[in-house]
Design an enzyme around this catalytic site. Sequence first.
Site, PDB file in Angstrom:
ATOM      1  N   ASN A  41       0.859  -1.193   0.000  1.00 20.90           N
ATOM      2  CA  ASN A  41       0.000   0.000   0.000  1.00 20.90           C
ATOM      3  C   ASN A  41       0.888   1.233   0.000  1.00 20.90           C
ATOM      4  OD1 ASN A  41      -2.406   1.619   0.399  1.00 20.90           O
ATOM      5  ND2 ASN A  41      -1.822   1.824   2.547  1.00 20.90           N
ATOM      6  N   HIS A  51       0.942   5.084   1.333  1.00 21.01           N
ATOM      7  CA  HIS A  51       0.234   5.900   2.321  1.00 21.01           C
ATOM      8  C   HIS A  51       0.957   7.241   2.473  1.00 21.01           C
ATOM      9  CE1 HIS A  51      -2.262   6.847   5.743  1.00 21.01           C
ATOM     10  NE2 HIS A  51      -1.169   7.196   6.407  1.00 21.01           N
ATOM     11  N   SER A  95       4.924   6.697   2.537  1.00 22.10           N
ATOM     12  CA  SER A  95       5.506   5.389   2.834  1.00 22.10           C
ATOM     13  C   SER A  95       4.853   4.332   1.957  1.00 22.10           C
ATOM     14  CB  SER A  95       5.246   5.000   4.298  1.00 22.10           C
ATOM     15  OG  SER A  95       5.670   6.006   5.195  1.00 22.10           O
ATOM     16  N   ASP A 128      -2.775   0.550   7.755  1.00 25.84           N
ATOM     17  CA  ASP A 128      -1.516   1.280   7.543  1.00 25.84           C
ATOM     18  C   ASP A 128      -0.433   0.849   8.538  1.00 25.84           C
ATOM     19  OD1 ASP A 128      -2.765   2.753   5.481  1.00 25.84           O
ATOM     20  OD2 ASP A 128      -3.554   4.193   6.928  1.00 25.84           O
TER      21      ASP A 128
HETATM   22  C1  GRF Z   1      -2.365   8.978  -2.726  1.00 25.49           C
HETATM   23  O1  GRF Z   1      -2.017  10.133  -2.060  1.00 25.49           O
HETATM   24  C2  GRF Z   1      -2.028   7.777  -1.903  1.00 25.49           C
HETATM   25  O2  GRF Z   1      -0.945   7.960  -1.057  1.00 25.49           O
HETATM   26  C3  GRF Z   1      -3.267   7.585  -1.079  1.00 25.49           C
HETATM   27  O3  GRF Z   1      -4.329   7.969  -1.904  1.00 25.49           O
HETATM   28  C4  GRF Z   1      -3.860   8.857  -2.913  1.00 25.49           C
HETATM   29  C5  GRF Z   1      -4.231   8.246  -4.235  1.00 25.49           C
HETATM   30  O4  GRF Z   1      -3.964   9.062  -5.311  1.00 25.49           O
HETATM   31  N1  GRF Z   1      -3.305   6.249  -0.543  1.00 25.49           N
HETATM   32  P1  GRF Z   1      -4.130   8.506  -6.791  1.00 25.49           P
HETATM   33  O5  GRF Z   1      -5.552   7.929  -6.908  1.00 25.49           O
HETATM   34  O6  GRF Z   1      -3.100   7.449  -7.021  1.00 25.49           O
HETATM   35  O7  GRF Z   1      -3.956   9.687  -7.693  1.00 25.49           O
END
Ligand code: GRF
Length: 220
Positions: A108, A110, A137, A146
């Site tokens: 994932n 995050h 991360s 997370d």
């Molecule tokens: C990103 O900031 C990611 O870290 C979080 O959700 C957002 C997704 O953005 N988990 P995208 O859909 O990849 O543009």
Amino acid sequence: MTLPVAVLASGRGSNLAALIAARAAGELPIEFTLVAGDKADAPALRNAEAHGIPTFALEPKSFAARAEFDAALFANVKASGAQLVVLAGYMRILDPAVTAQWTGRMINIHPSLLPKYRGLHTHRRALEAGDTEHGSSVHFVSAELDGGPVIAQVRIKIHPRDTEDTLAERLLPKEHRLLVACVGAIARGRVCERNGQTWCDGRPLAKPLQLNTDGRLAGA
Ligand code: GRF
């Protein structure tokens, strides 16, 4: 050898777009088996279709419980032949049965320097805490939100005039490079999860790897 990868996304899909671009540029030894999610009209799924990647969406409201939704979704992920699942802006909490089944094979991204700020509104929380740095991360997924072992992080300075929007805007392109670097490291067999820890080049990591300005991962 290419690693079969499924991506789960709920929205915009800029991280997915970064993975697609890196693969097209010959930087990632992966193939996309599926892009799936919980929103049939998500831009991420439209973009996948435009690139000829199979897509699949399920409507959470059609299922009585999270466990049933996840079982159905991940049955499709498994059937696609994926050996790695990338959560790239996938906004649903996962059922523990699924995280147990995919331990070491699901990551994932995050937007915080974990273990700080698990969950939502990470940019706001970093600003409210008066932090001087922020970041993103990539971690292996565990049953804890997370909370799985971190693989690597990218850091940015917080400026006095930063807002949630300016932080998000500055972090996003770095986040894309971080995700590409982590998927690449897993696909090349450099990084894996063993016994609840991240291993890199045959050794357990004492600290997360850090993304350098040249887009490479280095020891902390
Ligand atoms: C990103 O900031 C990611 O870290 C979080 O959700 C957002 C997704 O953005 N988990 P995208 O859909 O990849 O543009």
